[in-house]
Design an enzyme around this catalytic site. Sequence first.
Site, mmCIF file in Angstrom:
data_model
loop_
_atom_site.group_PDB
_atom_site.id
_atom_site.type_symbol
_atom_site.label_atom_id
_atom_site.label_comp_id
_atom_site.label_asym_id
_atom_site.label_seq_id
_atom_site.Cartn_x
_atom_site.Cartn_y
_atom_site.Cartn_z
ATOM 1 C CB THR A 173 44.099 37.292 38.712
ATOM 2 O OG1 THR A 173 42.881 37.765 39.223
ATOM 3 C CG2 THR A 173 45.227 37.594 39.653
ATOM 4 N NE ARG A 201 35.782 40.441 45.074
ATOM 5 C CZ ARG A 201 36.753 39.846 44.387
ATOM 6 N NH1 ARG A 201 37.633 40.569 43.725
ATOM 7 N NH2 ARG A 201 36.850 38.542 44.360
ATOM 8 C CB VAL A 202 39.544 43.885 48.782
ATOM 9 C CG1 VAL A 202 40.946 43.298 48.775
ATOM 10 C CG2 VAL A 202 39.605 45.411 48.744
ATOM 11 C CG ASP A 204 42.630 35.814 45.540
ATOM 12 O OD1 ASP A 204 41.756 36.290 44.782
ATOM 13 O OD2 ASP A 204 43.629 35.210 45.108
ATOM 14 C CB THR A 223 44.532 32.884 39.048
ATOM 15 O OG1 THR A 223 43.362 33.032 38.244
ATOM 16 C CG2 THR A 223 45.223 31.598 38.663
ATOM 17 N N GLY A 224 41.723 32.834 40.655
ATOM 18 C CA GLY A 224 40.433 32.166 40.882
ATOM 19 C C GLY A 224 39.489 33.113 41.579
HETATM 20 N N1 GLY Z 1 41.413 36.311 42.174
HETATM 21 C C1 GLY Z 1 41.204 37.657 42.030
HETATM 22 C C2 GLY Z 1 40.007 38.174 42.639
HETATM 23 O O1 GLY Z 1 39.105 37.432 43.003
HETATM 24 O O2 GLY Z 1 39.909 39.372 42.769
HETATM 25 N N1 GLY Z 2 39.879 37.673 38.517
HETATM 26 C C1 GLY Z 2 39.936 36.417 39.132
HETATM 27 C C2 GLY Z 2 41.134 35.581 38.763
HETATM 28 O O1 GLY Z 2 41.392 35.258 37.646
HETATM 29 O O2 GLY Z 2 41.886 35.266 39.644
#
Ligand code: GLY
Ligand code: GLY
Length: 294
Positions: A173, A201-202, A204, A223-224
Site C-alpha cells: 500500500t 473485499r475492502v 483498511d 500499511t499492513g
Molecule cells: N492495508 C491495505 C489492505 O489491507 O488492503
Molecule cells: N497491501 C497491504 C499493505 O501494504 O498495507
Amino acid sequence: MKPKIIAHGGSRHLGQDEPMRQRAVTDACKEAYEVLLEKSAVDAVEAAIKAMESSEHLNAGVGSYLQIDGTVRMDAAIMKSDLSAGAVLSIEGVEHPISIARRVMETTQHIIISGRLATEFAYCEGFPMYDPRTRPKVEIWLDMMDELRTKTSYEQIFHVDRYLETGKHQLGTVGCVAIDASGAIAAGTSTGGLMKNVPGRVGDSAIIGAGTYCSEHGGVSCTGIGEKILVLSLAKEVVNYLRYEQGVTASEAARHGVEELKSIKAEGGLICIDRGGNMGFAYNTEVMTMHYIE
Ligand code: GLY
Ligand code: GLY
C-alpha cells in the site's frame, strides 16, 4: 510553519525489488515536496500518491494485485485537517484512485463511493478508462490460480493469519502525510489490497479512521493487513494519542500505533505528522519503504 512531507510504499518482508520500490517512493516524495512549496498539503499528498500509483513496483494503481477473479479493485482515501474527506472503495478501471477520492471530497456531499458506481462516477467526472493490470501481476495471479486448485475451502484460501505465518504476504500500500506553510495537514492512502482478496473485499486503507485519518491534531496513513488495522481503528487511535496524551511526540504516537498492532499479533506500519509539524513513523515488519523531506 515549515512544510514537511512523509511518504510510504508499504510495510512488508524484504524483497529483491526493494531498491526499485525505494526509488519510486523517494522520487514521488521529492516531486510532491515541490508541489508542497507552491501549493497546499492536500495537493502535495495527491501528487505523491499519484506518482506512487504510477509505479508498477508498488501495490496501488498501476501494478495492483489482481483479486481471485482476475480483476484489480482498488481503495483510496484522502483527508484534510479540517475533517473534509473523500474515498473510493473497490474501484476498477482507473489509473489514479486517489484523484477520484479527492473529487468525491470536493464535488459531492458524501465521503465514500464504492464499487462499479465509483468507477461510473470517475468516468462521469472525466477521468479516463484505464486497465491497471501489469504483466508481472497477471503472472502472479496465474500462479495463484494453480495453487488455488489444491484448496478445498474458503478458509484454506483466505485465512489472513496464514499470510503472517508464511511470511508470504504481499503488501505495498502507498500513503503520504504533509503539512503546509499555513499549518494545514493532509493524509492519504491508496492500495490494491492483499494478494488473495475475495472479490469485493475492502481493506483498511480507504476507511476513514482505520488506514487514513487527519484532524487538526495530526495526520496518519497506515500499511499492513487491513483486517487487523480495521479492528483497531488504527489511524484514529494514533491521532487520539496525539490529542489526549500530554506532550507526546509524533514518533511516540507512531510507536504506540505499532504496539497496538503487536497486541493483536499483527504486522504493519504507519507514518504521521502532528500539529507542531513533527514527523513520526514506526513498523514491525522487516521493512517499510519510506521517504521524508523537512
Ligand atoms: N492495508 C491495505 C489492505 O489491507 O488492503
Ligand atoms: N497491501 C497491504 C499493505 O501494504 O498495507
